[in-house]
Design a protein around this motif. Structure first.
Motif, short mmCIF file in Angstrom:
data_model
loop_
_atom_site.label_atom_id
_atom_site.label_comp_id
_atom_site.label_asym_id
_atom_site.label_seq_id
_atom_site.Cartn_x
_atom_site.Cartn_y
_atom_site.Cartn_z
N PRO A 1 0.83 -1.21 0.00
CA PRO A 1 0.00 0.00 0.00
C PRO A 1 0.86 1.25 0.00
CG PRO A 1 0.06 -0.98 2.18
CD PRO A 1 0.76 -1.95 1.27
N PRO A 2 0.28 2.37 -0.39
CA PRO A 2 1.05 3.63 -0.40
C PRO A 2 1.48 4.02 1.01
CG PRO A 2 -1.01 3.83 -1.62
CD PRO A 2 -1.08 2.54 -0.88
N SER A 3 2.48 4.86 1.06
CA SER A 3 2.88 5.42 2.35
C SER A 3 1.91 6.54 2.73
CB SER A 3 4.31 5.95 2.27
OG SER A 3 4.41 6.94 1.26
N GLY A 4 2.02 7.02 3.93
CA GLY A 4 1.15 8.10 4.39
C GLY A 4 -0.22 7.59 4.77
N THR A 5 -1.19 8.47 4.69
CA THR A 5 -2.56 8.13 5.09
C THR A 5 -3.50 8.28 3.91
OG1 THR A 5 -3.18 10.38 5.71
CG2 THR A 5 -2.05 9.06 7.39
N PRO A 6 -4.64 7.59 3.94
CA PRO A 6 -5.62 7.73 2.85
C PRO A 6 -6.67 8.80 3.14
CG PRO A 6 -6.20 5.86 4.22
CD PRO A 6 -4.97 6.46 4.84
N ASP A 7 -6.28 9.82 3.92
CA ASP A 7 -7.27 10.84 4.31
C ASP A 7 -7.76 11.65 3.12
OD1 ASP A 7 -6.94 9.97 6.87
OD2 ASP A 7 -5.58 11.58 7.47
N THR A 8 -6.87 11.98 2.20
CA THR A 8 -7.25 12.72 0.98
C THR A 8 -6.60 12.02 -0.21
OG1 THR A 8 -7.36 14.81 2.20
CG2 THR A 8 -7.23 14.93 -0.20
N VAL A 9 -7.41 11.39 -1.02
CA VAL A 9 -6.88 10.59 -2.14
C VAL A 9 -7.64 10.96 -3.41
CG1 VAL A 9 -6.50 8.27 -3.04
CG2 VAL A 9 -6.29 8.69 -0.59
N LEU A 10 -6.87 11.17 -4.47
CA LEU A 10 -7.45 11.39 -5.79
C LEU A 10 -7.52 10.02 -6.47
CD1 LEU A 10 -8.34 14.05 -7.11
CD2 LEU A 10 -6.22 14.01 -8.43
N CYS A 11 -8.69 9.45 -6.53
CA CYS A 11 -8.88 8.15 -7.17
C CYS A 11 -9.18 8.37 -8.65
CB CYS A 11 -10.00 7.38 -6.50
SG CYS A 11 -9.57 6.74 -4.87
N VAL A 12 -8.32 7.85 -9.50
CA VAL A 12 -8.38 8.13 -10.94
C VAL A 12 -8.59 6.83 -11.69
CG1 VAL A 12 -7.12 9.04 -12.92
CG2 VAL A 12 -6.86 10.10 -10.66
N GLY A 13 -9.56 6.82 -12.60
CA GLY A 13 -9.67 5.68 -13.48
C GLY A 13 -11.06 5.11 -13.59
N GLU A 14 -11.12 3.81 -13.86
CA GLU A 14 -12.36 3.12 -14.18
C GLU A 14 -13.09 2.70 -12.91
OE1 GLU A 14 -11.38 0.04 -17.06
OE2 GLU A 14 -9.68 1.27 -17.70
N TRP A 15 -13.31 3.66 -12.03
CA TRP A 15 -14.04 3.41 -10.80
C TRP A 15 -15.51 3.77 -11.00
CZ3 TRP A 15 -10.43 1.26 -7.92
CH2 TRP A 15 -9.12 1.78 -7.87
N HIS B 1 -17.16 4.08 -2.35
CA HIS B 1 -17.80 4.28 -1.05
C HIS B 1 -17.54 3.11 -0.10
CE1 HIS B 1 -19.88 8.07 -0.95
NE2 HIS B 1 -20.44 7.87 -2.14
N ARG B 2 -17.06 2.00 -0.62
CA ARG B 2 -16.68 0.89 0.26
C ARG B 2 -15.45 1.23 1.08
NH1 ARG B 2 -16.03 -3.86 -3.93
NH2 ARG B 2 -14.96 -4.76 -2.13
N PHE B 3 -14.68 2.24 0.63
CA PHE B 3 -13.40 2.54 1.27
C PHE B 3 -13.36 3.97 1.85
CE2 PHE B 3 -12.87 -0.36 -2.30
CZ PHE B 3 -12.35 -1.47 -1.65
N TRP B 4 -14.17 4.88 1.29
CA TRP B 4 -14.22 6.26 1.77
C TRP B 4 -15.68 6.69 1.92
CZ3 TRP B 4 -10.59 4.74 -1.89
CH2 TRP B 4 -9.25 4.96 -1.55
N CYS C 1 -11.58 11.59 -2.77
CA CYS C 1 -12.07 10.68 -1.72
C CYS C 1 -11.49 11.10 -0.37
CB CYS C 1 -11.67 9.24 -2.04
SG CYS C 1 -12.34 8.63 -3.61
N ARG C 2 -12.40 11.24 0.61
CA ARG C 2 -12.01 11.60 1.98
C ARG C 2 -12.77 10.72 2.97
NH1 ARG C 2 -12.64 17.27 0.03
NH2 ARG C 2 -10.58 18.22 -0.21
N GLN C 3 -12.38 10.84 4.24
CA GLN C 3 -12.98 10.08 5.34
C GLN C 3 -12.86 8.57 5.09
OE1 GLN C 3 -16.98 11.47 6.19
NE2 GLN C 3 -16.40 13.62 5.84
N PRO C 4 -11.64 8.06 5.11
CA PRO C 4 -11.42 6.63 4.83
C PRO C 4 -11.96 5.75 5.95
CG PRO C 4 -9.40 7.66 5.60
CD PRO C 4 -10.39 8.77 5.41
N HIS C 5 -12.24 4.50 5.60
CA HIS C 5 -12.73 3.51 6.56
C HIS C 5 -11.57 2.73 7.16
CE1 HIS C 5 -16.66 3.45 3.97
NE2 HIS C 5 -16.50 4.59 4.64
N GLY C 6 -10.48 3.42 7.47
CA GLY C 6 -9.32 2.76 8.03
C GLY C 6 -8.06 3.32 7.42
#
Length: 510
Positions: free
Chosen positions: A440-454, A460-463, A492-497
């Motif tokens: 997994p990436p370093s740091g935290t998933p608090d603010t993530v730019l999710c790019v692609g075929e989502w 929403h399963r993760f944020w 994406c913000r407010q991660p579920h972990g």
């Protein structure tokens, strides 16, 4: 007629017996070099016309994470891609490697025709057929495992044919080395090896009573061993990946439907001649090549392999067909033979024009877009700089500590390789294929730019907070994989972990 093309040497040697009296084949360098020159010029003319292919990004990034294997391939192609990408010129050094591999296939087809007893005309026909075959031309459009696999098959055909002719242990060692290198590039070479053993067992059984082929097999196995160990340590990832790909394309029925893509072209007339010659008394000593072709088609179809996997057998069939074509052309000039003499060059030319139009980025972008149902790969090399600029424009607005997470390796590779020049400073990661092994990436998933075929429901399963910022677009409304699957940029913000908790659900093989 069926005895046409039988050389004096092949007539004097029994099946499986080393033929020490046969003079080494002479290469007709003048006509073969002319074919090589034309093929090289055509490929070089459009080598970097559109830009990077998504797979090339992935090979380079994989090479930067050196290992004895990856979920979707052994290590050779990623290693070569990394070395090429370290040179100046962007994607051009990779394309030069692809062109070199294509020209290697062309040359080796001529050498194989020479091993079959073919003289200048046969060698030129075999070389021209490979240079003009759509499946080989399209395979060399980009650098990847397809073109290097084709080169490995071509080299094995030649080294095995030479070893069978010479009948010495020393002659088999190059075949073992080539097999080992080929297996460290793609496991499809294993099917070729099975076909060779079956072919020799059926038609040159005495060869298998000598130590040469078995020593070659041991040598190949030793060279493959590090990758096998890697696979064992990673739950046989490559075999799981093969099962995933087979299921995605519909298993054996899907594979069967794709076969015409590889084998149907004007050159069908030549490989049919090859089957005819290999089935005749003149080609009996080389009939193991026909067994290889049958084995490859059956195995790859039954296992749900991609339609182009068995395509390298055309090298053997083209070389055999060229020998018969040469023999027919030297017969007395009856009307059917006169027609044959001018038709085959016309067939090769027509196939070459077709191959260039559908396999290389020579057409205007709009025309290439219209041909996407036939071959989508040229369009997958177009528009990556614009993609990177779209993502960078949004990433520039994010706070320190944010990161970019993509849906596939092409998007991640484009942002990693092209992003810095466009000003992208955020770290980039993915959970797709090889990326899933790099953690997994370093740091935290608090603010993530999710790019692609989502889609928002998946994210929403993760944020908890998922907001679509913009759709990915292509210049001129062109369709590529991203736009076809409605790729977008999500904040994406407010991660579920933390990342470690999210990571198992974000990883995927396809």
């Amino acid at each position: 007629m069926d005895d046409i093309g039988m050389s004096e040497a092949s007539a004097s040697a029994g099946p499986g017996e080393p033929d020490a009296t046969r003079v080494s084949p002479q290469v007709a360098w003048k006509p073969v070099s002319a074919v090589l020159a034309v093929a090289g010029v055509v490929h070089l003319g459009v080598a970097a016309r559109f830009g990077w292919h998504r797979d090339e990004f992935y090979y380079v990034i994989s090479g930067r994470h050196l290992a004895w294997g990856y979920p979707d391939q052994p290590p050779l192609t990623p290693l070569l891609a990394r070395l090429a990408a370290d040179l100046p010129g962007g994607v051009l050094p990779l394309r030069l490697l692809a062109i070199a591999a294509q020209l290697g296939c062309v040359l080796l087809a001529a050498l194989l025709a020479a091993e079959f007893g073919g003289r200048a005309r046969a060698q030129a026909i075999a070389a021209g057929a490979v240079a003009a075959s759509p499946v080989f031309v399209a395979g060399a459009m980009l650098f990847g495992t397809t073109v290097t696999d084709q080169l490995a098959w071509a080299a094995l055909f030649v080294t095995v044919a030479r070893a069978v002719r010479l009948g010495t242990v020393r002659a088999w060692l190059p075949a073992g080395v080539v097999a080992g290198i080929g297996l460290e590039n793609k496991y499809t070479v294993g099917v070729l090896l099975v076909g060779i053993v079956l072919g020799l067992a059926l038609y040159r059984r005495a060869v298998l009573r000598t130590p040469g082929p078995w020593l070659a097999g041991v040598l190949a196995a030793v060279m493959l061993a590090p990758n096998l160990v890697w696979n064992a340590q990673h739950s046989w990832a490559q075999f799981r990946m093969a099962a995933v790909l087979s299921a995605e394309q519909g298993g054996p029925l899907g594979a069967l439907a794709q076969l015409p893509v590889a084998f149907a072209s004007p050159l069908i007339v030549l490989w049919v001649l090859g089957i005819r010659w290999l089935g005749s008394p003149a080609g009996r000593d080389h009939r193991w090549v026909l067994v290889v072709a049958v084995t490859a088609v059956l195995v790859f179809t039954a296992s749900g392999g991609k339609g182009y996997y068995p395509a390298p057998v055309l090298i053997g069939l083209f070389a055999a067909g060229a020998v018969l074509a040469e023999a027919l052309a030297t017969q007395p000039r009856t009307p059917p033979v006169r027609r044959h003499r001018w038709q085959l060059p016309a067939v090769i030319t027509a196939s070459g024009v077709l191959a260039v139009l559908i396999g290389l980025p020579v057409l205007p972008v709009g025309a290439a877009d219209a041909l996407r149902p036939v071959n989508p790969q040229p369009l997958e090399t177009y528009g990556w700089p614009e993609f990177v600029r779209q993502v960078t424009a949004v990433a520039d607005t994010l706070p320190a500590g944010a990161s970019v997470f993509t849906s596939n390796y092409g998007e991640a590779g484009a942002l990693t390789i092209l992003g810095p020049a466009e000003g992208l400073r955020l770290p980039v990661s993915s959970g797709h294929n090889g990326y899933l092994l790099w953690g997994p990436p370093s740091g935290t998933p608090d603010t993530v730019l999710c790019v692609g075929e989502w889609n928002a429901d998946y994210l929403h399963r993760f944020w908890s907070d998922v907001r679509e910022i913009a759709r990915i677009t292509m210049p001129g409304g062109i369709v590529d994989e991203e736009t076809a699957h409605h790729a977008a940029i999500y904040l994406c913000r407010q991660p579920h972990g933390d990342w470690a908790q999210l990571w198992p659900g974000l990883r995927h093989l396809n």
